[in-house]
Motif scaffolding. Structure first.
Motif, PDB file in Angstrom:
ATOM      1  N   TYR A 137       0.818  -1.208   0.000  1.00  0.00           N
ATOM      2  CA  TYR A 137       0.000   0.000   0.000  1.00  0.00           C
ATOM      3  C   TYR A 137       0.857   1.266   0.000  1.00  0.00           C
ATOM      4  O   TYR A 137       0.369   2.346  -0.292  1.00  0.00           O
TER       5      TYR A 137
ATOM      6  N   TYR B 201      -5.642  -7.738   6.229  1.00  0.00           N
ATOM      7  CA  TYR B 201      -6.231  -6.453   5.821  1.00  0.00           C
ATOM      8  C   TYR B 201      -7.326  -6.052   6.814  1.00  0.00           C
ATOM      9  O   TYR B 201      -7.374  -4.909   7.293  1.00  0.00           O
TER      10      TYR B 201
ATOM     11  N   ARG C 242      -6.247  -2.856   8.701  1.00  0.00           N
ATOM     12  CA  ARG C 242      -6.727  -1.683   7.964  1.00  0.00           C
ATOM     13  C   ARG C 242      -8.191  -1.339   8.233  1.00  0.00           C
ATOM     14  O   ARG C 242      -8.586  -0.176   8.213  1.00  0.00           O
TER      15      ARG C 242
ATOM     16  N   TYR D 211     -11.049   3.647  -0.735  1.00  0.00           N
ATOM     17  CA  TYR D 211      -9.686   3.101  -0.823  1.00  0.00           C
ATOM     18  C   TYR D 211      -9.544   2.108  -1.976  1.00  0.00           C
ATOM     19  O   TYR D 211      -8.873   1.097  -1.837  1.00  0.00           O
TER      20      TYR D 211
ATOM     21  N   GLU E  31      -5.851   1.260  -6.641  1.00  0.00           N
ATOM     22  CA  GLU E  31      -5.531  -0.054  -7.204  1.00  0.00           C
ATOM     23  C   GLU E  31      -5.828  -0.113  -8.702  1.00  0.00           C
ATOM     24  O   GLU E  31      -5.638  -1.139  -9.341  1.00  0.00           O
TER      25      GLU E  31
END
Ligand SMILES: C[S@@+](CC[C@H](N)C(=O)[O-])C[C@H]1O[C@@H](n2cnc3c(N)ncnc32)[C@H](O)[C@@H]1O
Length: 329
Positions: free
Chosen positions: A38, A58, A62, A161, A165
């Motif tokens: 990340y 994750y 996160r 988020y 990606e």
């Protein structure tokens, strides 16, 4: 805002139950791999959540932070009077936005989380088993890839988020998909210059399409921070003992930095009365003796310093309690 239930605590309990059985050394290794991934700014060429252990890592390290950021952003949107009954979370992974939306909006009745990684969706389903709201406990987690989302619509669409990606063309397409499907759209990204740059592009797409910004900006003019600064906020996250161990951290909390934008479709905006929006606080306020100093973004499209002194009475008392990200009292 649902005030009686602490959704962050309920999420921590659900995470402990769902992730507790995973081997801690494997979890730590996967967490380290994710942290380093990340930090990279390159779009992903393969799913980053590549295994069940990566998904568990994750969620454990996160999800409390993305949940906290979304709760702050959605809280601002709720203060604008939005009362969504349905949520569609694109690239929703283990469901952080669903947890945040259920905590903020008592009105929520249906929740759908779409993601490409089945293991993330499976963990998301497990986490909501004892969730504090019926909408969250009954959430649908369904596998789908960006560009081929099922034909669903919702009052509120979240994209949290995810953009980092994707390559720029995919990011643009995802935002267009969100706008086609939602009455309102909320996009959250890491609070880095890079994340802000992506948010700024989303903001332009929304404004160009005639959408009304719901936050954090109090205006639709060019962002006054675009030259040499970046607009970001912070959400306080209490770390559980597991969370601290995983990250090798000592502090009992962390501040999740995030950039975000939210907007409402033109058809909905017509039903709302035009409001004078307050300035938005852009940094930790400096609380001095007899006055509080703020850096703010103003409704006239400028950014700068505002002082509220003791002479302002009630307004000063509110200023002492105001935080970074709040509306200026
Ligand atoms: C950093 S995670 C964020 C998860 C969640 N939205 C949150 O805020 O915690 C990014 C998510 O986007 C999903 N994703 C990335 N590219 C995707 C694509 N092309 N199609 C569907 N999902 C995608 C990933 O599988 C992952 O679950």
């Amino acid at each position: 805002m649902s005030r009686t239930t602490d959704y962050a605590a309920a999420l921590r309990t659900a995470l402990r139950r769902a992730v507790g059985a995973v081997d801690e050394r494997e979890l730590t290794r996967a967490t380290e791999a994710l942290v380093s991934r990340y930090r990279s700014v390159a779009p992903a060429t393969a799913p980053i959540l590549a295994s069940r252990v990566h998904v568990a890592a994750y969620a454990a390290y996160r999800m409390p932070a993305t949940h906290a950021a979304l709760t702050r952003a959605l809280g601002v949107v709720a203060a604008r009077g939005l009362e969504p009954r349905s949520l569609l979370d694109l690239g929703g992974g283990t469901g952080a936005a669903a947890w945040a939306a259920a905590g903020v909006f008592d009105t929520l009745e249906t929740v759908t989380v779409l993601d490409q990684v089945e293991d993330a969706l499976a963990l998301g389903r497990e986490l909501v088993v004892d969730a504090p709201s019926a909408a969250l406990a009954g959430a649908t987690f369904r596998q789908a890839r960006a560009g081929a989302w099922p034909d669903l619509e919702a009052d509120l669409v979240t994209v949290s988020y995810v953009l980092s990606e994707l390559d720029p063309a995919q990011q643009e397409a995802l935002v267009a998909d969100a706008m086609r499907r939602g009455g309102s759209v909320v996009v959250v990204e890491p609070g880095t210059p890079d994340g802000y740059a992506r948010v700024l592009r989303v903001r332009s797409a929304l404004v160009d399409a005639g959408w009304t910004l719901l936050g954090p900006c109090p205006h639709e003019r060019d962002c006054p921070l675009a030259q040499g600064d970046w607009c970001h906020f912070a959400a306080r996250v209490n770390r559980s003992a597991e969370h601290r161990r995983l990250k090798g951290a000592e502090l009992s909390y962390e501040d999740e930095k995030f950039s975000w934008v939210a907007a409402m479709a033109p058809s909905l905006a017509e039903t709302q009365s035009a409001e004078d929006l307050p300035a938005r606080i852009l940094r930790h306020p400096l609380k001095r003796k007899g006055f509080v100093e703020f850096q703010v973004c103003r409704p006239d499209g400028t950014a700068g310093r505002e002082l509220i002194s003791k002479k302002a009475g009630e307004r000063y008392r509110s200023a002492r309690d105001a935080e970074w990200g709040d509306a200026l009292p």
